[in-house]
Motif scaffolding. Structure first.
Motif, PDB file in Angstrom:
ATOM      1  N   ALA A 159     -22.648 -46.103 -12.821  1.00  0.00           N
ATOM      2  CA  ALA A 159     -21.564 -45.376 -12.157  1.00  0.00           C
ATOM      3  C   ALA A 159     -20.203 -45.913 -12.592  1.00  0.00           C
ATOM      4  O   ALA A 159     -19.240 -45.146 -12.736  1.00  0.00           O
ATOM      5  CB  ALA A 159     -21.713 -45.471 -10.650  1.00  0.00           C
ATOM      6  N   LEU A 160     -20.125 -47.203 -12.833  1.00  0.00           N
ATOM      7  CA  LEU A 160     -18.856 -47.817 -13.210  1.00  0.00           C
ATOM      8  C   LEU A 160     -18.343 -47.300 -14.544  1.00  0.00           C
ATOM      9  O   LEU A 160     -17.164 -46.954 -14.667  1.00  0.00           O
ATOM     10  CB  LEU A 160     -19.000 -49.342 -13.254  1.00  0.00           C
ATOM     11  N   TRP A 161     -19.202 -47.199 -15.556  1.00  0.00           N
ATOM     12  CA  TRP A 161     -18.718 -46.733 -16.855  1.00  0.00           C
ATOM     13  C   TRP A 161     -18.324 -45.261 -16.786  1.00  0.00           C
ATOM     14  O   TRP A 161     -17.398 -44.831 -17.455  1.00  0.00           O
ATOM     15  CB  TRP A 161     -19.710 -47.009 -17.985  1.00  0.00           C
ATOM     16  N   LYS A 162     -19.026 -44.464 -15.960  1.00  0.00           N
ATOM     17  CA  LYS A 162     -18.647 -43.052 -15.796  1.00  0.00           C
ATOM     18  C   LYS A 162     -17.258 -42.935 -15.161  1.00  0.00           C
ATOM     19  O   LYS A 162     -16.443 -42.115 -15.579  1.00  0.00           O
ATOM     20  CB  LYS A 162     -19.671 -42.321 -14.945  1.00  0.00           C
ATOM     21  N   ILE A 163     -17.001 -43.755 -14.179  1.00  0.00           N
ATOM     22  CA  ILE A 163     -15.697 -43.732 -13.512  1.00  0.00           C
ATOM     23  C   ILE A 163     -14.592 -44.154 -14.474  1.00  0.00           C
ATOM     24  O   ILE A 163     -13.510 -43.544 -14.516  1.00  0.00           O
ATOM     25  CB  ILE A 163     -15.713 -44.638 -12.262  1.00  0.00           C
ATOM     26  N   VAL A 164     -14.846 -45.159 -15.280  1.00  0.00           N
ATOM     27  CA  VAL A 164     -13.847 -45.640 -16.233  1.00  0.00           C
ATOM     28  C   VAL A 164     -13.540 -44.575 -17.281  1.00  0.00           C
ATOM     29  O   VAL A 164     -12.374 -44.311 -17.607  1.00  0.00           O
ATOM     30  CB  VAL A 164     -14.310 -46.962 -16.894  1.00  0.00           C
ATOM     31  N   VAL A 165     -14.573 -43.928 -17.814  1.00  0.00           N
ATOM     32  CA  VAL A 165     -14.368 -42.903 -18.849  1.00  0.00           C
ATOM     33  C   VAL A 165     -13.597 -41.715 -18.285  1.00  0.00           C
ATOM     34  O   VAL A 165     -12.626 -41.250 -18.895  1.00  0.00           O
ATOM     35  CB  VAL A 165     -15.718 -42.461 -19.460  1.00  0.00           C
ATOM     36  N   ILE A 166     -14.004 -41.211 -17.139  1.00  0.00           N
ATOM     37  CA  ILE A 166     -13.303 -40.067 -16.534  1.00  0.00           C
ATOM     38  C   ILE A 166     -11.875 -40.461 -16.168  1.00  0.00           C
ATOM     39  O   ILE A 166     -10.929 -39.682 -16.352  1.00  0.00           O
ATOM     40  CB  ILE A 166     -14.068 -39.548 -15.290  1.00  0.00           C
ATOM     41  N   GLY A 167     -11.692 -41.673 -15.674  1.00  0.00           N
ATOM     42  CA  GLY A 167     -10.350 -42.143 -15.339  1.00  0.00           C
ATOM     43  C   GLY A 167      -9.444 -42.207 -16.559  1.00  0.00           C
ATOM     44  O   GLY A 167      -8.264 -41.837 -16.498  1.00  0.00           O
ATOM     45  N   LEU A 168      -9.984 -42.680 -17.682  1.00  0.00           N
ATOM     46  CA  LEU A 168      -9.183 -42.722 -18.909  1.00  0.00           C
ATOM     47  C   LEU A 168      -8.861 -41.327 -19.423  1.00  0.00           C
ATOM     48  O   LEU A 168      -7.736 -41.057 -19.850  1.00  0.00           O
ATOM     49  CB  LEU A 168      -9.905 -43.531 -19.990  1.00  0.00           C
ATOM     50  N   LEU A 169      -9.848 -40.446 -19.393  1.00  0.00           N
ATOM     51  CA  LEU A 169      -9.609 -39.081 -19.880  1.00  0.00           C
ATOM     52  C   LEU A 169      -8.575 -38.352 -19.027  1.00  0.00           C
ATOM     53  O   LEU A 169      -7.653 -37.726 -19.552  1.00  0.00           O
ATOM     54  CB  LEU A 169     -10.915 -38.288 -19.910  1.00  0.00           C
ATOM     55  N   CYS A 170      -8.732 -38.435 -17.723  1.00  0.00           N
ATOM     56  CA  CYS A 170      -7.809 -37.715 -16.843  1.00  0.00           C
ATOM     57  C   CYS A 170      -6.497 -38.468 -16.642  1.00  0.00           C
ATOM     58  O   CYS A 170      -5.437 -37.850 -16.539  1.00  0.00           O
ATOM     59  CB  CYS A 170      -8.474 -37.471 -15.492  1.00  0.00           C
ATOM     60  N   GLY A 171      -6.573 -39.776 -16.588  1.00  0.00           N
ATOM     61  CA  GLY A 171      -5.382 -40.572 -16.311  1.00  0.00           C
ATOM     62  C   GLY A 171      -4.468 -40.751 -17.504  1.00  0.00           C
ATOM     63  O   GLY A 171      -3.258 -40.865 -17.360  1.00  0.00           O
ATOM     64  N   ALA A 172      -5.034 -40.796 -18.701  1.00  0.00           N
ATOM     65  CA  ALA A 172      -4.217 -40.983 -19.900  1.00  0.00           C
ATOM     66  C   ALA A 172      -4.324 -39.802 -20.855  1.00  0.00           C
ATOM     67  O   ALA A 172      -3.358 -39.459 -21.538  1.00  0.00           O
ATOM     68  CB  ALA A 172      -4.634 -42.264 -20.623  1.00  0.00           C
ATOM     69  N   GLY A 173      -5.476 -39.178 -20.905  1.00  0.00           N
ATOM     70  CA  GLY A 173      -5.692 -38.092 -21.857  1.00  0.00           C
ATOM     71  C   GLY A 173      -4.925 -36.828 -21.528  1.00  0.00           C
ATOM     72  O   GLY A 173      -4.264 -36.242 -22.395  1.00  0.00           O
ATOM     73  N   LEU A 174      -4.976 -36.393 -20.286  1.00  0.00           N
ATOM     74  CA  LEU A 174      -4.276 -35.156 -19.916  1.00  0.00           C
ATOM     75  C   LEU A 174      -2.758 -35.283 -20.027  1.00  0.00           C
ATOM     76  O   LEU A 174      -2.113 -34.374 -20.561  1.00  0.00           O
ATOM     77  CB  LEU A 174      -4.695 -34.704 -18.521  1.00  0.00           C
ATOM     78  N   PRO A 175      -2.157 -36.372 -19.574  1.00  0.00           N
ATOM     79  CA  PRO A 175      -0.717 -36.513 -19.813  1.00  0.00           C
ATOM     80  C   PRO A 175      -0.361 -36.573 -21.299  1.00  0.00           C
ATOM     81  O   PRO A 175       0.688 -36.074 -21.710  1.00  0.00           O
ATOM     82  CB  PRO A 175      -0.356 -37.824 -19.114  1.00  0.00           C
ATOM     83  N   ALA A 176      -1.241 -37.150 -22.110  1.00  0.00           N
ATOM     84  CA  ALA A 176      -0.988 -37.192 -23.551  1.00  0.00           C
ATOM     85  C   ALA A 176      -1.036 -35.794 -24.163  1.00  0.00           C
ATOM     86  O   ALA A 176      -0.209 -35.448 -25.012  1.00  0.00           O
ATOM     87  CB  ALA A 176      -1.994 -38.104 -24.237  1.00  0.00           C
ATOM     88  N   VAL A 177      -1.984 -34.975 -23.721  1.00  0.00           N
ATOM     89  CA  VAL A 177      -2.075 -33.595 -24.215  1.00  0.00           C
ATOM     90  C   VAL A 177      -0.832 -32.813 -23.803  1.00  0.00           C
ATOM     91  O   VAL A 177      -0.272 -32.044 -24.590  1.00  0.00           O
ATOM     92  CB  VAL A 177      -3.360 -32.919 -23.700  1.00  0.00           C
TER      93      VAL A 177
END
Length: 97
Positions: A9-27
């Motif tokens: 569960a921890l790695w899933k949370i980290v990946v989704i957090g990075l995608l949504c937390g850094a990826g969407l603002p970057a896009v």
């Protein structure tokens, strides 16, 4: 997996957090950057068309100040990804996920 930490569960949370937390603002930033290119080009054309400003006028024709179709399409794609992520998030919350 330990008794205290669920690593799956921890790695899933980290990946989704990075995608949504850094990826969407970057896009979103990429979309804005693409849209601002034509404005910078328009300023450069305006500066080049004033005689005596930053040197003598050259005989070359100024660059086009209009936004290209590729720039518009790329910016639209970036903003569509953001809107899709927002819609997915709202649907996920409404569904009780």
């Amino acid at each position: 997996m330990t008794a205290w930490i669920d690593l799956d569960a921890l790695w899933k949370i980290v990946v989704i957090g990075l995608l949504c937390g850094a990826g969407l603002p970057a896009v979103f930033a990429v979309g804005l950057r693409v849209l601002s290119r034509s404005e910078r080009r328009a300023e450069a054309v305006a500066m080049a068309s004033v005689p005596g400003l930053d040197g003598a006028m050259t005989g070359a024709a100024p660059a086009s100040a209009t936004r290209t179709r590729a720039e518009t399409a790329l910016a639209g794609l970036c903003f569509a990804v953001i809107l899709a992520a927002i819609a997915w998030g709202v649907a996920f919350i409404v569904a009780g996920g």
